[in-house]
Design an enzyme around this catalytic site. Structure first.
Site, short mmCIF file in Angstrom:
data_model
loop_
_atom_site.label_atom_id
_atom_site.label_comp_id
_atom_site.label_asym_id
_atom_site.label_seq_id
_atom_site.Cartn_x
_atom_site.Cartn_y
_atom_site.Cartn_z
N SER A 46 0.66 -1.28 -0.47
CA SER A 46 -0.27 0.14 0.06
C SER A 46 0.61 1.13 0.06
O SER A 46 1.87 1.71 -1.22
CB SER A 46 -0.63 0.18 1.95
OG SER A 46 -2.01 0.91 1.16
N GLU A 71 -9.05 -5.48 -4.01
CA GLU A 71 -8.31 -4.08 -3.67
C GLU A 71 -9.14 -4.13 -3.27
O GLU A 71 -9.20 -3.67 -1.50
CB GLU A 71 -7.55 -3.97 -4.66
CG GLU A 71 -6.52 -4.14 -5.68
CD GLU A 71 -4.75 -4.60 -4.17
OE1 GLU A 71 -4.96 -3.86 -2.92
OE2 GLU A 71 -4.14 -4.59 -4.14
N HIS A 93 -7.94 -5.81 -0.27
CA HIS A 93 -6.33 -5.52 0.27
C HIS A 93 -5.65 -5.51 1.42
O HIS A 93 -6.78 -5.90 2.50
CB HIS A 93 -6.39 -4.15 0.40
CG HIS A 93 -5.73 -2.24 0.18
ND1 HIS A 93 -4.55 -2.44 -0.79
CD2 HIS A 93 -5.00 -1.86 1.12
CE1 HIS A 93 -3.85 -1.89 -0.31
NE2 HIS A 93 -3.67 -1.04 1.12
#
Length: 508
Positions: free
Chosen positions: A190, A318, A414
């Site tokens: 990230s 995600e 994610h």
């Protein structure tokens, strides 16, 4: 300053002499572990909003048994950690052999939207990776206003400069911990992946690492004009000007709430800040022409990563975690989908191309696709493509395993890769994505991930063919992992002409 070993640290604890002084750690499960070693002076007082300053040396033996305090950070994602001191700039080391073994080194950069996260979180415990034959290092860097706000009189990208300082510490000291300074891999997820990509483009980081792993790289990089406008809004929220002399009078602990307040009101600046107001992102690396001369995609296309082995990838679903956080999971409306398509689909015909490429997709599926593609999937893929066009080498992966955690329904969302890569399947917030009882597939996948990551750090080869523009071979991690052409081809074709430039200020 002299440091005496605390009563909780036995005299037999492993001792290492760094350039600044000796440190004593602990022995844990066959490893030597050192926590909270400063790599720069605390960035407060006269060093506030400045580039990181070299740490002063100390006499005696400094205890290295506790993580350093986390940098001041946002509470928006529910993971805020109360600061307990100002010595934020520290590193932690897990090593199987602090005796000059010249092992590969893996340096982790935590994520958290450039506003949260720290190296002391349980999900980032490096023990499992170190037992795979590497020296694992984790680091802190300044976040939010302290690390990334544009401030007159201060360098941009202070958080990135902190990361460079930590890597300089690794270069100067890691051999004493059993690591090879000529075999350093940086990896992050990230905002950590965005940081890795930034380091690839930064002249100041040249030569400090030799391999890089970017996981779920966000595509948000700011132009100086956009960063300055956001900085002005943050300063106005406090009632000061966005200059060092005035902001320095505000306690660091108070600034995260200012960033949170601006995030909560981003809709007020929709006509000026554009896409980041739909997914509130007040801070990101600034393409300032100095610390970060250009975007990572442009830098790699120009050959900046030609001598760096690169591993890059993303998860399939995600955005689904953010849909859960936003309260829209399972409730996405047609209007929300249309707004997202209009906001993010690339080019003048992007909305039409999405609807034609996914003709049977529901509103929610289209909403997830466009958000995932804009924020993480296509920036990650295009980093691989840029590396190839610049003459470098890259391996690509996608995680498609659907975890049963959080009641199911989040798919391969994610952050799911974090517990799998570190092997911390039952500790830390990301472990909630896996759930209990621990699925056998999670342990198997975790072993595969850790082997691939440590093999890449050791040999530059994670165990599958390199990605190229002809075959686009991708490691697909799932219950039955496979090597296949890139699975998200429909999205790739829609985005192939988009360049992910620095986000502009829309109106003056």
């Amino acid at each position: 300053m002299a440091f005496a070993a605390p009563s909780t640290s036995p005299e037999s604890g492993p001792e290492v002499r760094t350039a600044a002084g000796a440190v004593r750690g602990t022995r844990e499960g066959g490893l030597a572990v050192f926590r909270g070693i400063p790599f720069a002076e605390p960035p407060v007082g006269t060093f506030r909003f400045a580039a990181p300053q070299p740490v002063r040396s100390w006499g005696g033996v400094r205890p290295a048994i506790a993580f350093g305090p986390p940098p001041p950070q946002s509470g928006l994602l529910g993971a805020s950690q109360a600061p307990v001191g100002d010595d934020w700039l520290t590193v932690n080391v897990w090593t199987p052999a602090p005796d000059g073994a010249d092992l590969p080194v893996m340096v982790w950069i935590p994520g958290g939207g450039y506003v949260g996260g720290s190296s002391g979180l349980p999900e980032y415990d490096g023990a499992h990776l170190a037992r795979g034959g590497v020296v694992a290092v984790t680091l802190n860097y300044r976040l939010g206003i302290e690390g990334f706000m544009h401030i007159e009189g201060a360098p941009d990208n202070r958080g990135l400069l902190d990361q460079v300082a930590a890597l300089e510490w690794v270069r100067e000291n890691i051999r004493e911990f059993g690591g090879d300074p000529a075999q350093v891999t940086v990896f992050g997820q990230s905002a950590g992946g965005g940081s890795v990509a930034s380091l690839l483009a930064m002249p100041r980081a040249t030569g400090l690492f030799h391999r890089a792993i970017a996981q779920s790289l966000p595509g948000t990089f700011f132009s100086p004009e956009l960063a300055a406008d956001i900085g002005a809004a943050c300063a106005a929220e406090i009632g000061v000007n966005p200059i060092v002399s005035e902001l320095s009078s505000v306690a660091p602990s108070l600034l995260p709430a200012v960033g949170d307040a601006v995030s909560a009101m981003v809709g007020n600046w929709r006509d000026r800040w554009g896409q980041i107001t739909h997914r509130p992102i007040p801070f990101a690396p600034v393409v300032d022409g100095d610390v970060l001369p250009t975007t990572p995609w442009q830098a790699l296309a120009d050959g900046a990563g030609r001598d760096i082995d690169l591993l890059v990838g993303h998860t399939r679903d995600e955005h689904r975690l953010f849909s859960l956080i936003d309260g829209v999971l399972g409730q996405v409306t047609e209007d929300q989908t249309e707004t997202a398509l209009q906001m993010f689909a690339p080019g003048p015909d992007g909305v039409r191309r999405y609807r034609e490429a996914f003709p049977v997709a529901t509103n929610e599926q289209l909403y997830e696709l466009i958000n995932s593609d804009w924020l993480f999937r296509m920036p990650s893929l295009q980093l691989a493509d840029a590396q190839i066009s610049g003459g470098g080498q890259v391996h690509l992966y996608e995680l498609t395993w659907s975890s049963p955690g959080m009641g199911g329904g989040l798919g391969s969302c994610h952050g799911l890769d974090i517990p799998l890569i570190f092997g911390n399947l039952t500790s830390g917030r990301p472990a909630l994505l896996i759930g209990e009882p621990l699925p056998p597939a999670a342990e198997e996948l975790s072993s595969c991930f850790r082997t691939a990551w440590t093999d890449f750090a050791t040999h530059g080869d994670p165990g599958w063919p390199r990605y190229d523009a002809d075959h686009r071979l991708t490691q697909v991690f799932d219950t039955s992992s496979t090597i296949a052409p890139y699975p998200e081809e429909a999205s790739r074709l829609i985005w192939q002409d988009h360049t992910f430039p620095a986000l502009p200020l829309l109106t003056e």
